[in-house]
Write a protein that holds these residues in place. Structure first.
Motif, PDB file in Angstrom:
ATOM      1  N   LEU A 104       0.842  -1.192   0.000  1.00 55.30           N
ATOM      2  CA  LEU A 104       0.000   0.000   0.000  1.00 55.30           C
ATOM      3  C   LEU A 104       0.880   1.246   0.000  1.00 55.30           C
ATOM      4  N   ASP A 105       0.510   2.213  -0.828  1.00 53.97           N
ATOM      5  CA  ASP A 105       1.307   3.426  -0.959  1.00 53.97           C
ATOM      6  C   ASP A 105       0.585   4.619  -0.351  1.00 53.97           C
ATOM      7  N   GLU A 106       1.371   5.499   0.259  1.00 50.41           N
ATOM      8  CA  GLU A 106       0.832   6.704   0.867  1.00 50.41           C
ATOM      9  C   GLU A 106       0.690   7.809  -0.177  1.00 50.41           C
ATOM     10  N   SER A 107      -0.165   8.773   0.131  1.00 51.30           N
ATOM     11  CA  SER A 107      -0.384   9.891  -0.790  1.00 51.30           C
ATOM     12  C   SER A 107       0.375  11.118  -0.310  1.00 51.30           C
ATOM     13  N   SER A 108       0.708  11.973  -1.262  1.00 56.38           N
ATOM     14  CA  SER A 108       1.249  13.290  -0.945  1.00 56.38           C
ATOM     15  C   SER A 108       0.227  14.322  -1.398  1.00 56.38           C
ATOM     16  N   MET A 109       0.187  15.460  -0.707  1.00 55.38           N
ATOM     17  CA  MET A 109      -0.833  16.463  -0.992  1.00 55.38           C
ATOM     18  C   MET A 109      -0.219  17.844  -1.083  1.00 55.38           C
ATOM     19  N   LEU A 110      -0.868  18.686  -1.880  1.00 57.23           N
ATOM     20  CA  LEU A 110      -0.446  20.069  -1.981  1.00 57.23           C
ATOM     21  C   LEU A 110      -0.841  20.822  -0.715  1.00 57.23           C
ATOM     22  N   GLU A 111      -0.088  21.877  -0.420  1.00 55.45           N
ATOM     23  CA  GLU A 111      -0.338  22.635   0.804  1.00 55.45           C
ATOM     24  C   GLU A 111      -1.740  23.237   0.821  1.00 55.45           C
ATOM     25  N   GLU A 112      -2.203  23.750  -0.340  1.00 53.03           N
ATOM     26  CA  GLU A 112      -3.534  24.356  -0.357  1.00 53.03           C
ATOM     27  C   GLU A 112      -4.632  23.323  -0.103  1.00 53.03           C
ATOM     28  N   ASN A 113      -4.402  22.073  -0.541  1.00 49.45           N
ATOM     29  CA  ASN A 113      -5.375  21.017  -0.251  1.00 49.45           C
ATOM     30  C   ASN A 113      -5.400  20.700   1.237  1.00 49.45           C
ATOM     31  N   ILE A 114      -4.228  20.647   1.850  1.00 49.67           N
ATOM     32  CA  ILE A 114      -4.152  20.365   3.285  1.00 49.67           C
ATOM     33  C   ILE A 114      -4.844  21.468   4.076  1.00 49.67           C
ATOM     34  N   GLU A 115      -4.664  22.709   3.675  1.00 46.14           N
ATOM     35  CA  GLU A 115      -5.306  23.815   4.381  1.00 46.14           C
ATOM     36  C   GLU A 115      -6.830  23.705   4.310  1.00 46.14           C
ATOM     37  N   SER A 116      -7.363  23.345   3.153  1.00 42.05           N
ATOM     38  CA  SER A 116      -8.815  23.179   3.021  1.00 42.05           C
ATOM     39  C   SER A 116      -9.316  22.028   3.888  1.00 42.05           C
ATOM     40  N   LEU A 117      -8.551  20.948   3.927  1.00 43.00           N
ATOM     41  CA  LEU A 117      -8.938  19.792   4.738  1.00 43.00           C
ATOM     42  C   LEU A 117      -8.901  20.128   6.225  1.00 43.00           C
ATOM     43  N   VAL A 118      -7.901  20.875   6.645  1.00 46.82           N
ATOM     44  CA  VAL A 118      -7.814  21.282   8.053  1.00 46.82           C
ATOM     45  C   VAL A 118      -8.961  22.227   8.403  1.00 46.82           C
ATOM     46  N   ASP A 119      -9.351  23.085   7.470  1.00 48.93           N
ATOM     47  CA  ASP A 119     -10.509  23.954   7.707  1.00 48.93           C
ATOM     48  C   ASP A 119     -11.759  23.122   7.982  1.00 48.93           C
ATOM     49  N   ASN A 120     -11.966  22.069   7.198  1.00 48.69           N
ATOM     50  CA  ASN A 120     -13.113  21.186   7.427  1.00 48.69           C
ATOM     51  C   ASN A 120     -13.005  20.474   8.769  1.00 48.69           C
ATOM     52  N   LEU A 121     -11.801  20.042   9.105  1.00 51.81           N
ATOM     53  CA  LEU A 121     -11.582  19.374  10.391  1.00 51.81           C
ATOM     54  C   LEU A 121     -11.929  20.309  11.548  1.00 51.81           C
ATOM     55  N   ILE A 122     -11.492  21.553  11.474  1.00 56.72           N
ATOM     56  CA  ILE A 122     -11.770  22.514  12.545  1.00 56.72           C
ATOM     57  C   ILE A 122     -13.262  22.826  12.616  1.00 56.72           C
ATOM     58  N   THR A 123     -13.928  22.866  11.471  1.00 50.83           N
ATOM     59  CA  THR A 123     -15.384  23.048  11.468  1.00 50.83           C
ATOM     60  C   THR A 123     -16.060  21.923  12.242  1.00 50.83           C
ATOM     61  N   SER A 124     -15.615  20.690  12.005  1.00 49.18           N
ATOM     62  CA  SER A 124     -16.178  19.544  12.723  1.00 49.18           C
ATOM     63  C   SER A 124     -15.820  19.592  14.206  1.00 49.18           C
ATOM     64  N   LEU A 125     -14.606  20.006  14.528  1.00 45.85           N
ATOM     65  CA  LEU A 125     -14.190  20.144  15.927  1.00 45.85           C
ATOM     66  C   LEU A 125     -15.085  21.131  16.674  1.00 45.85           C
ATOM     67  N   ARG A 126     -15.343  22.251  16.063  1.00 44.96           N
ATOM     68  CA  ARG A 126     -16.165  23.277  16.715  1.00 44.96           C
ATOM     69  C   ARG A 126     -17.587  22.768  16.954  1.00 44.96           C
ATOM     70  N   GLU A 127     -18.104  22.004  15.993  1.00 44.62           N
ATOM     71  CA  GLU A 127     -19.463  21.487  16.125  1.00 44.62           C
ATOM     72  C   GLU A 127     -19.553  20.368  17.161  1.00 44.62           C
ATOM     73  N   GLN A 128     -18.629  19.410  17.090  1.00 49.68           N
ATOM     74  CA  GLN A 128     -18.755  18.202  17.903  1.00 49.68           C
ATOM     75  C   GLN A 128     -18.104  18.308  19.283  1.00 49.68           C
ATOM     76  N   CYS A 129     -17.039  19.088  19.391  1.00 49.43           N
ATOM     77  CA  CYS A 129     -16.326  19.173  20.668  1.00 49.43           C
ATOM     78  C   CYS A 129     -16.679  20.425  21.465  1.00 49.43           C
ATOM     79  N   TYR A 130     -17.102  21.483  20.771  1.00 52.64           N
ATOM     80  CA  TYR A 130     -17.408  22.740  21.451  1.00 52.64           C
ATOM     81  C   TYR A 130     -18.888  23.115  21.371  1.00 52.64           C
ATOM     82  N   ASP A 131     -19.687  22.311  20.670  1.00 46.42           N
ATOM     83  CA  ASP A 131     -21.121  22.593  20.511  1.00 46.42           C
ATOM     84  C   ASP A 131     -21.359  23.976  19.916  1.00 46.42           C
TER      85      ASP A 131
END
Length: 223
Positions: A104-131
C-alpha cells in the motif's frame, strides 16, 4: 517527529489554524495508521473526509497517479477541564494498479489542499467538541483530473467498508436544495405582495364607497 514531508505539513497547518481558532486550548495531532472507522473510545468524536485530492507514488514500479478519492479519518477528543484536545488521523492508502504489488502506498498532498482539509476538520471540531456552529464545510473537488474512475479493489478505505459519495452528486443535491429554498421564498414573497395589493384595492374601494354614500346622502337632503 515527522515521518514525512506531508505529515510535517499537516501538523504545521493544524497547529497554526488551531492557535487562531482556539488559542486558550492545547491541541495535538497524532498520525495513527491503525485507526478504525466507527470504533470510538468514550467521549471521542469522528469526522470522515472522503474526497481529498492526493498523488500516489509506487515504490516498487515507480508508477504515479492522481486520485480525488483519498479518504482521511479523524477521531477527536476534548478534555474541557484540562483545556486540552487530541486528534488522531489516518490517511487511507491505495494499491498500485500497474504492477499489482500488495504494498500500500501513501499519498502526498499540496499545501492548499491540506489547508482546506484542516478547515473542514476545525469546522467539525467546533461542532462536535465545542457545541458551536462551525460554519460551512468546503466541498473538495479536485482541480486536476485524476487517473480515471475510482477503483475500489485498490482502495484501502473501500476494503474496510467506507462508501464514497460522488462530489458531483453532492454538489447537485445542495444546489437543488438551495434552488428549492430560493423558489419557496420567492413564492412566499409573491404571495405576500399579492395579498398586500388586494387589501389595498379593497380599502380603496371601501373609501370610495363611503365617499359616494356620503355624497348621495347630502344630495338627497338638499332635495
Amino acid at each position: 517527529m515527522c515521518t514525512s514531508l506531508t505529515t510535517c505539513e499537516w501538523k504545521k497547518v493544524f497547529y497554526e489554524k488551531m492557535e487562531v481558532a482556539k488559542p486558550a486550548d492545547s491541541w495535538e495531532l497524532i498520525i495513527d495508521p491503525n485507526l478504525k472507522p466507527n470504533e470510538l473510545a468514550p467521549g471521542w468524536k469522528q469526522y470522515l473526509e472522503q474526497h481529498a485530492s492526493g498523488r500516489f507514488h509506487c515504490t516498487w514500479c515507480w508508477h504515479t497517479w492522481q486520485s480525488a478519492n483519498v479518504v482521511i479519518l479523524f477521531h477527536m477528543h476534548l478534555d474541557r477541564a484540562q483545556r486540552a484536545g487530541s486528534v488522531r488521523m489516518r490517511v487511507f492508502k491505495q494499491l498500485c494498479y500497474e504492477c499489482g504489488t500488495a504494498r500500500l502506498d501513501e499519498s502526498s498532498m499540496l499545501e492548499e489542499n491540506i489547508e482546506s482539509l484542516v478547515d473542514n476538520l476545525i469546522t467539525s471540531l467546533r461542532e462536535q467538541c465545542y457545541d458551536e456552529d462551525g460554519g460551512q464545510y468546503r466541498i473538495l473537488v479536485a482541480t486536476r483530473p485524476d487517473s480515471g474512475p475510482h477503483r475500489s479493489e485498490f482502495c484501502e478505505a473501500c476494503q474496510e467498508g467506507i462508501v464514497h459519495w460522488k462530489p458531483s452528486e453532492k454538489l447537485l443535491e445542495e444546489e437543488a436544495t438551495f434552488s428549492g429554498a430560493s423558489k419557496s421564498r420567492a413564492q412566499e414573497a409573491l404571495g405576500y405582495n399579492f395579498f398586500s395589493l388586494r387589501w389595498c384595492l379593497f380599502w380603496a374601494s371601501l373609501c370610495l364607497l363611503i365617499v359616494y354614500l356620503q355624497f348621495s346622502f347630502r344630495s338627497s337632503a338638499f332635495l
